[in-house]
Each structure stands twice: as C-alpha cells, then as structure tokens.
Design a protein around this motif. Sequence first.
Motif: not given
Length: 420
Positions: A7-12, A15
């Motif tokens: 989740d943190r990856y997706q936000r930061t 892509n």
Amino acid sequence: MSQNVLDRYQRTMTNMFGTPARALVKGEGVYVWDADGKQYTDFLAGIAVNALGHAHPALVQALTEQAQTLGHISNLFTSLPQVSLAERLITLAGANDGACFFANSGTEANEAAFKLARRYGHSTGGKRTKIIALENAFHGRTMGALALTWKQQYREPFEPLPGGVTFVPAGDLTALQAELDDTVAAVVIEPVQGEAGVQNFPAGYLAQVRQACNDHGALLIFDEIQSGIGRTGTWFGFQNTELTGTAEPVIPDAMTLAKGLGGGMPIGAMVTFGRAVSELFTAGQHGTTFGGNPMATATALAVLDTIEAEQILDNVRDVGSYLAQQLRELPGVKAVRAYGLWQGIELDTDALLAQGQKLPEKGLAPKIVAKALEYGYIINATGELTLRLAPPLIITKDQVDPLLTDLPNIIAETVAEANS
Ligand SMILES: *Cc1c(COP(=O)(O)O)cnc(C)c1O
C-alpha cells in the motif's frame, strides 16, 4: 505486513514497474522470505544477478571490509580493487591488451559501448555512422541502449531515439550481410537473447558474424550482461562452445557486463579487446562519478574469487543439465532452451488444454508465475508461453527437485482456474 508495504509502495513509488509481486525482507542462499514470513526458492536471482545467492558470506565480508576501509573516491583517483578487477576481467576474457570501463548498470555499460562505436566511426573517417542490432534484442532503457533495443512498446513512447541503428532478423546471416558495409561501425549482439526467452542462434552464427565484421571492418560488440559471469557454465557466453557451435571462442572487440558481476552490488563494465579498440576513448570523452568505486569493485572481485574457489562453473553445468533434462520430461513442456543455469521453457498448449479449454487472457506464463509464488517459487515469464529460470549459480540438485515436483501441478492448476 506485506499488504501494508505494498500500500505504501502504491502511494509513493512511480508506476513504471506495475504492482510488485511481494515485499521481500530477507534472503539466504537460494531462499528469500516475504514480509509475512513466507519462504520462496529463488529461481530468478534478481533477474540473473545474485550469482552467489543471497547474503553469501564471502560477498558480505568483502563489502563490509571495503565499506569500513574506503567506500567512494571518484574517478579522479583509483583504488586497488578497481585495478585488480580490471586485470581479472581482462585475463578471464582473454582480452589481451584490453581495457575496462566500470559503470553502475547494464544499460550504462551499453551506453559506453554505443559511444565506443561512435568513436570508432569518427576514427575511421566519419563514414561509419551505422550500428546493426538484432530483432528481439534487449540492451537496456537509457536513450542509447534503448536505440539498440528492439521492442516497439519500449521505444515508441520515447522517440526520437539516437539514430543510425538498423535491426536485422536474429540468427539470419544473409540479412545481416545485406546490411553490412563500410558505413557500419559496429554489430551489437547478445550471444543468447535473454529477455527474448533465452533464445539462441543457429550453430556457428556468432563465428560467421565475427568473420563478416572482419571482412567489412566493423566492430563486434557482445552484450554479455545476462550471459556473462558463469551463467551458461563458462565465464562468458562467447567462450561456451556449445553455444557458439565452434571449437574456439568467438572473440568480440568489446563486451558489456553487469547483472551477475556484482552478485547484487550494482556494477556494470565494458571490456575492450586489443590496443586499437582500447584507445578509442581519450581522456574526458566519457565518465561517471560512481562507476568503479571501491565497494562495487571489491564485491565483484569477491564474486569472481568465489566462483573460482568453489568451482561454481562445474555446478552450473552439472545442475543446469540435470534441470533441463528433468524439465523436458514434464507434461506440458514443449521445449527447454538451456545454457547452464539459464533456461527458457516453452509451454505446449496442445498438451495442456483439454477440449474446449482456453488460455488465460493475459497469457499462460505470467499466470503460472503468480501461481508458482503461492507454491513458494520465484520464476519468471518472458512471453505469454515462455518461462525463464535463472537461479543462483550455487543452487543444488536437491534444491531444484521440489520445483520439478510441483511445476506440473502449478501449471495444471493455472489452466484449471482460467477455465473455472
Ligand atoms: C538486463 C540487461 C540489460 C540492462 O541492464 P540494467 O542493469 O537493467 O540496466 C542490458 N542487456 C542485457 C542483455 C540485459 O539482460
């Protein structure tokens, strides 16, 4: 835990890599563990990188000692590990009167090789402006390396790319000869095309290309980024006579290395063969801040020392041929292209699909890769029907056996789920 990291990856994170398969926290030998504590056998080795597996004591020691002694110095200075690594690579490659340039990645090594080809063009009067590369080739993602890379999907969003690159069908000597004249500075080839699915060429092709380059005064540059550092059971692919189909190695004018060289430490290299090619760059014409730093070169030296001391090339040939032989026996496997511990598995849809069954929409191989993760194996797909294995060079027969047992179930379950 894993989900939280993802989740943190997706936000930061950008892509460009899509969604990561897992968040990994630890590795030892041929095994890695994810953030939920699940164990995986690593048949991909960070894409043919972790030659000695994970956390190998020799690598940890070399890196730790060098970090405590002298970490970074820039190329205004040199260091003992840097010079020792250059000497070592030149000796292993038989690059008499050769020279090394150290970078931080494969694409940077190829960028240097691209500039080497341009330098050669200029040094021969300026009319050699062309470079020949092969269809299906992968040489990296920076603009120069991308200009040598074939896939439209990688190229088109970034055009215009550096010019002068002509692609010819891979393995087709006549097509290459038709393009080869005295306007060509260099021919760039992966001895086996890795990203294309461990694809080889007809026996003798590389030697014939060598001869054709000699006839027309063009340089031959081998991209050994994936095939080098023991991956095929010899130090470099061009020395593997099973691969070249010739009794003698096919000696290039330059080769590029990365992936396995640092065993996980980022490092790339360009090695030139012979005085003339080695003197094409003059002071100031190319450079790097980090490239060839003591930590990366000391670690790479430890990788080479360990491969030699533990006779790991013998293991690559031994376990590699066992693995290929066993894979060929499995149901649903049409063909295995195997060079040491570097194997492309072609799936047989006729054998796998019962009457009326269909393939998963996004390709069978990628779905098998996802299913294999559930079973605790990291493998890779290079196409819709092609799997690739490139495990650590230290893997044993005992460690490959569980995958051989489970793979038929993994494949069958994937097909069943696509049709349920
Ligand atoms: C991986 C690879 C590259 C690019 O290397 P990076 O370190 O990812 O930049 C270039 N050529 C070949 C043959 C490769 O396999």
